[in-house]
Write an enzyme that holds these catalytic residues in place. Structure first.
Site, PDB file in Angstrom:
ATOM      1  N   LYS A 155      10.360  -3.296   2.126  1.00  9.53           N
ATOM      2  CA  LYS A 155      10.294  -2.465   2.967  1.00  9.53           C
ATOM      3  C   LYS A 155      10.922  -2.802   4.295  1.00  9.53           C
ATOM      4  O   LYS A 155      10.182  -3.772   5.302  1.00  9.53           O
ATOM      5  CB  LYS A 155       9.051  -2.538   3.929  1.00  9.53           C
ATOM      6  CG  LYS A 155       8.037  -1.535   4.431  1.00  9.53           C
ATOM      7  CD  LYS A 155       6.022  -1.347   4.894  1.00  9.53           C
ATOM      8  CE  LYS A 155       5.724  -0.756   5.341  1.00  9.53           C
ATOM      9  NZ  LYS A 155       6.163   0.362   5.500  1.00  9.53           N
TER      10      LYS A 155
HETATM   11  N1  PMP Z   1       5.490   4.509   0.890  1.00 10.24           N
HETATM   12  C1  PMP Z   1       6.183   4.178   1.955  1.00 10.24           C
HETATM   13  C2  PMP Z   1       7.872   4.906   2.226  1.00 10.24           C
HETATM   14  C3  PMP Z   1       5.670   3.589   3.331  1.00 10.24           C
HETATM   15  O1  PMP Z   1       6.545   3.099   4.623  1.00 10.24           O
HETATM   16  C4  PMP Z   1       4.364   3.129   3.394  1.00 10.24           C
HETATM   17  C5  PMP Z   1       3.748   2.225   4.615  1.00 10.24           C
HETATM   18  N2  PMP Z   1       4.113   1.224   4.421  1.00 10.24           N
HETATM   19  C6  PMP Z   1       3.910   3.900   2.163  1.00 10.24           C
HETATM   20  C7  PMP Z   1       4.542   4.511   1.285  1.00 10.24           C
HETATM   21  C8  PMP Z   1       2.347   3.707   1.755  1.00 10.24           C
HETATM   22  O2  PMP Z   1       2.518   1.960   1.918  1.00 10.24           O
HETATM   23  P1  PMP Z   1       1.100   1.197   2.577  1.00 10.24           P
HETATM   24  O3  PMP Z   1      -0.338   1.602   1.388  1.00 10.24           O
HETATM   25  O4  PMP Z   1       1.042  -0.281   1.300  1.00 10.24           O
HETATM   26  O5  PMP Z   1       0.550   1.262   3.351  1.00 10.24           O
END
Ligand code: PMP
Length: 304
Positions: A155
């Protein structure tokens, strides 16, 4: 004008407008940072702010730094304390979206691994109107970054250039959200959300090797579908036309929660209305994150 009273930067709680980094820092020059978006849910009944799945967010935060070869930063315990003190300082009594970022500070070049800075901000964020009304999706003409180019599993800030291109195209074309396909032409994810579909009563989502972030909400949906609805999720490749055949489509993420998708490329999904399974999952999810049920208290960290 300040968005909140305080922000956390490198060990200090600072007035929002004083939380600054230098223009020459590697994070400013090359986007060398990683982050987490975490929700804190205000439960008025209990006068409590519940941080949802904090441990999983901190684990992913540590993984992103390891994969980016960052020097060691604050421990998970120190980060938790910093985050909680930030919420206290801002006296939040509302649902918030927290952003925790580790970044390469200093004067280094592209390969610098430190010094590692830490920034935490939190701002009020309500549920979007799409969560109740549904969203229109566009299959983007932008391709999702792949694991051996810019891994979506990490991320990192720079990945969001790909997401931004897709978001802007979708918005300019009049859609709520973009769905990106990967380099194999299979469904990957949306700019900050993972995608699910319901076909023949089965829940299906792109597997973890389809250039997606290993989303915490995605995992939560898989777990609650199995536990509360006795429904096992099939994780596999998904073709774009399968979306059009689906009875229901939704996307999920920390910010997006569980949002129904009513059309893809202006073709309605099912009858174009909120589907029963999406509605059930949304109800269970929201009651858990808000602490309206005692279930899964291990997923909620009380900030107050
Ligand atoms: N995909 C991406 C590219 C993201 O940035 C996010 C947000 N964090 C998600 C999916 C969803 O992830 P999460 O459920 O951990 O927030």
């Amino acid at each position: 004008m300040s968005a909140a009273d305080f922000a956390y930067l490198n060990g200090e709680l600072l007035p929002w407008n004083d939380a600054k980094i230098h223009v020459f820092s590697p994070v400013a020059k090359y986007g060398i940072g990683i982050f987490e978006g975490i929700r804190g849910y205000w439960n008025g009944h209990e006068e409590q702010l519940f941080l949802f799945r904090l441990k999983e967010h901190l684990d992913r935060y540590a993984f992103s730094q390891k994969a980016m070869r960052f020097d060691e930063g604050p421990s998970s315990r120190e980060l938790t304390q910093a985050l909680i003190s930030l919420c206290h300082a801002n006296q939040f009594r509302t649902t918030v979206h927290i952003r925790m970022m580790a970044f390469v500070d200093g004067l280094g070049e592209m390969s610098a691994t430190g010094p590692v800075g830490t920034a935490i901000t939190a701002l009020p964020r309500a549920t979007t109107k799409q969560v109740s009304r549904g969203a229109s999706a566009q299959i983007s003409s932008w391709m999702r970054i792949s694991d051996n180019v810019m891994p979506a599993r990490i991320k990192c800030n720079a990945n969001y250039h790909n997401s931004r291109l897709a978001v802007m195209q979708a918005q300019l074309d009049g859609y709520d959200v973009a769905f990106l396909l990967n380099s194999r032409g299979k469904l990957a994810e949306a700019p900050a959300m993972c995608v699910f579909l319901v076909r023949h009563g089965q829940l299906v989502t792109p597997s973890g090797t389809n250039d997606i972030l290993e989303s915490i909400t995605r995992r939560t949906v898989i777990e609650i579908a199995e536990e509360y609805l006795q429904l096992r999720t099939i994780e596999r490749d998904v073709d774009r036309t399968e979306l059009l055949l689906a009875d229901e489509v939704f996307y999920c993420g920390t910010g997006a929660e569980i949002t129904p998708v009513t059309s893809v490329d202006r073709i309605s999904i099912g009858d174009g209305k909120l589907g029963p399974l999406t509605s059930k999952l949304r109800e269970i999810y929201l009651s858990i994150v808000m602490g309206e049920t005692k279930d899964h208290s291990e997923w909620r960290t009380a900030a107050y």
